[in-house]
Design a protein around this motif. Structure first.
Motif, PDB file in Angstrom:
ATOM      1  N   CYS A   1      -8.662 -31.284 -21.218  1.00 54.83           N
ATOM      2  CA  CYS A   1      -7.410 -30.854 -21.281  1.00 54.83           C
ATOM      3  C   CYS A   1      -7.971 -32.120 -22.833  1.00 54.83           C
ATOM      4  O   CYS A   1      -8.591 -32.940 -22.557  1.00 54.83           O
ATOM      5  CB  CYS A   1      -7.083 -31.550 -20.831  1.00 54.83           C
ATOM      6  N   ILE A   2      -6.808 -32.894 -23.232  1.00 56.36           N
ATOM      7  CA  ILE A   2      -7.073 -34.025 -24.380  1.00 56.36           C
ATOM      8  C   ILE A   2      -5.885 -34.663 -24.034  1.00 56.36           C
ATOM      9  O   ILE A   2      -4.508 -34.052 -24.146  1.00 56.36           O
ATOM     10  CB  ILE A   2      -7.008 -33.483 -25.704  1.00 56.36           C
TER      11      ILE A   2
ATOM     12  N   THR B   1     -10.597 -36.828 -24.202  1.00 61.70           N
ATOM     13  CA  THR B   1     -10.549 -35.213 -23.482  1.00 61.70           C
ATOM     14  C   THR B   1     -11.582 -35.308 -21.708  1.00 61.70           C
ATOM     15  O   THR B   1     -12.648 -35.745 -21.914  1.00 61.70           O
ATOM     16  CB  THR B   1     -11.688 -34.524 -24.624  1.00 61.70           C
ATOM     17  N   TYR B   2     -12.017 -33.872 -21.491  1.00 64.58           N
ATOM     18  CA  TYR B   2     -12.260 -33.910 -20.136  1.00 64.58           C
ATOM     19  C   TYR B   2     -12.396 -32.440 -20.723  1.00 64.58           C
ATOM     20  O   TYR B   2     -11.948 -31.389 -20.796  1.00 64.58           O
ATOM     21  CB  TYR B   2     -11.149 -34.313 -19.121  1.00 64.58           C
TER      22      TYR B   2
ATOM     23  N   ILE C   1     -12.516 -28.820 -26.820  1.00 65.47           N
ATOM     24  CA  ILE C   1     -10.504 -29.384 -27.307  1.00 65.47           C
ATOM     25  C   ILE C   1     -10.901 -29.811 -28.250  1.00 65.47           C
ATOM     26  O   ILE C   1     -11.434 -31.060 -28.808  1.00 65.47           O
ATOM     27  CB  ILE C   1     -10.002 -29.510 -26.111  1.00 65.47           C
ATOM     28  N   SER C   2      -9.494 -29.823 -28.780  1.00 67.05           N
ATOM     29  CA  SER C   2      -9.277 -30.542 -30.474  1.00 67.05           C
ATOM     30  C   SER C   2      -7.355 -30.714 -30.132  1.00 67.05           C
ATOM     31  O   SER C   2      -7.027 -29.660 -29.819  1.00 67.05           O
ATOM     32  CB  SER C   2     -10.058 -30.759 -31.853  1.00 67.05           C
ATOM     33  N   SER C   3      -7.096 -31.617 -31.280  1.00 65.06           N
ATOM     34  CA  SER C   3      -5.818 -31.249 -31.383  1.00 65.06           C
ATOM     35  C   SER C   3      -4.955 -32.000 -32.567  1.00 65.06           C
ATOM     36  O   SER C   3      -5.566 -32.830 -33.387  1.00 65.06           O
ATOM     37  CB  SER C   3      -5.033 -32.915 -30.320  1.00 65.06           C
ATOM     38  N   ASP C   4      -4.309 -31.849 -33.816  1.00 64.21           N
ATOM     39  CA  ASP C   4      -3.998 -31.780 -34.245  1.00 64.21           C
ATOM     40  C   ASP C   4      -1.702 -32.112 -34.179  1.00 64.21           C
ATOM     41  O   ASP C   4      -1.248 -31.251 -33.946  1.00 64.21           O
ATOM     42  CB  ASP C   4      -3.909 -30.869 -35.468  1.00 64.21           C
ATOM     43  N   ASN C   5      -1.891 -33.427 -34.178  1.00 61.26           N
ATOM     44  CA  ASN C   5      -1.074 -33.828 -33.547  1.00 61.26           C
ATOM     45  C   ASN C   5      -0.087 -33.695 -34.618  1.00 61.26           C
ATOM     46  O   ASN C   5       1.007 -33.659 -34.478  1.00 61.26           O
ATOM     47  CB  ASN C   5      -1.158 -35.457 -33.014  1.00 61.26           C
ATOM     48  N   THR C   6      -0.294 -33.630 -35.728  1.00 62.81           N
ATOM     49  CA  THR C   6       0.880 -33.891 -37.038  1.00 62.81           C
ATOM     50  C   THR C   6       1.233 -32.390 -36.798  1.00 62.81           C
ATOM     51  O   THR C   6       3.332 -32.300 -37.653  1.00 62.81           O
ATOM     52  CB  THR C   6       0.455 -34.007 -38.324  1.00 62.81           C
TER      53      THR C   6
ATOM     54  N   VAL D   1      -2.842 -27.819 -29.993  1.00 61.58           N
ATOM     55  CA  VAL D   1      -3.940 -28.217 -29.834  1.00 61.58           C
ATOM     56  C   VAL D   1      -5.317 -26.839 -29.618  1.00 61.58           C
ATOM     57  O   VAL D   1      -4.341 -25.768 -28.907  1.00 61.58           O
ATOM     58  CB  VAL D   1      -4.006 -28.180 -27.999  1.00 61.58           C
ATOM     59  N   TYR D   2      -6.217 -26.539 -30.361  1.00 60.48           N
ATOM     60  CA  TYR D   2      -7.180 -26.299 -30.392  1.00 60.48           C
ATOM     61  C   TYR D   2      -8.393 -26.085 -29.497  1.00 60.48           C
ATOM     62  O   TYR D   2      -8.654 -27.089 -28.632  1.00 60.48           O
ATOM     63  CB  TYR D   2      -7.708 -26.029 -30.717  1.00 60.48           C
ATOM     64  N   LEU D   3      -9.196 -25.162 -28.910  1.00 59.08           N
ATOM     65  CA  LEU D   3      -9.717 -24.437 -27.935  1.00 59.08           C
ATOM     66  C   LEU D   3     -11.182 -24.021 -28.255  1.00 59.08           C
ATOM     67  O   LEU D   3     -10.875 -22.236 -28.306  1.00 59.08           O
ATOM     68  CB  LEU D   3      -9.722 -23.815 -26.647  1.00 59.08           C
ATOM     69  N   GLN D   4     -11.989 -24.015 -28.894  1.00 62.83           N
ATOM     70  CA  GLN D   4     -13.205 -23.676 -29.607  1.00 62.83           C
ATOM     71  C   GLN D   4     -13.822 -22.914 -28.768  1.00 62.83           C
ATOM     72  O   GLN D   4     -14.243 -23.553 -27.397  1.00 62.83           O
ATOM     73  CB  GLN D   4     -13.537 -24.020 -30.792  1.00 62.83           C
ATOM     74  N   ILE D   5     -14.827 -21.748 -28.348  1.00 65.58           N
ATOM     75  CA  ILE D   5     -15.099 -21.128 -26.743  1.00 65.58           C
ATOM     76  C   ILE D   5     -16.161 -20.483 -28.029  1.00 65.58           C
ATOM     77  O   ILE D   5     -15.955 -19.852 -28.836  1.00 65.58           O
ATOM     78  CB  ILE D   5     -14.736 -20.558 -26.822  1.00 65.58           C
ATOM     79  N   ASP D   6     -17.620 -20.965 -27.884  1.00 65.35           N
ATOM     80  CA  ASP D   6     -18.707 -20.250 -28.651  1.00 65.35           C
ATOM     81  C   ASP D   6     -19.693 -19.600 -27.445  1.00 65.35           C
ATOM     82  O   ASP D   6     -19.154 -20.056 -26.300  1.00 65.35           O
ATOM     83  CB  ASP D   6     -19.498 -21.779 -29.395  1.00 65.35           C
TER      84      ASP D   6
END
Length: 126
Positions: free
Chosen positions: A49-50, A57-58, A69-74, A78-83
């Motif tokens: 979460c963010i 983040t957690y 997890i990352s966020s573009d508030n503009t 919210v993105y979730l990158q899974i590698d």
């Protein structure tokens, strides 16, 4: 708040995906957004979460592992990158909001989040 997930698909083991959660409506900086997943036959579980306001983040960056997890508030996304995807990552991935509450370890549970999106399917082939 309306949430819509995208970016899922069929990927081979070891591959990567970036999931997106687009939010519209009454989304505030006091809110947090979480990513959850539900694998076949299992309960829904939190992934990350963010907090929109301060970006906390957690799990914390030091413990993220394969999920980022990352966020573009503009853009209210919210993105979730899974590698390094594994077969056990197969499932439906959902995002949801916690209104007026930061992302914290003690609050990051399914029952504390509402305004769920319909989910996006992730399938990892072995």
């Amino acid at each position: 708040v309306k949430l819509v997930e995208s970016g899922g698909g069929l990927v081979p083991v070891g591959g990567s995906l970036r999931l997106s959660c687009a939010a519209s409506g009454s989304i505030a900086d006091d809110d947090s957004i979480g990513w959850f997943r539900q694998s076949p036959g299992k309960a829904r579980e939190g992934v990350s979460c963010i907090s929109r306001g301060n970006g906390i983040t957690y799990p914390p960056d030091s413990l993220k592992g394969r999920f980022t997890i990352s966020s573009d508030n503009t853009k209210n996304i919210v993105y979730l990158q899974i590698d390094s995807l594994r077969p056990e990552d197969t499932g439906t991935y959902y995002c949801a909001t916690a209104k007026y509450h930061d992302c914290t370890a003690t609050y990051f549970y399914v029952l504390n989040y509402d305004s769920w999106g319909p989910g996006t399917q992730v399938a990892v082939s072995s």
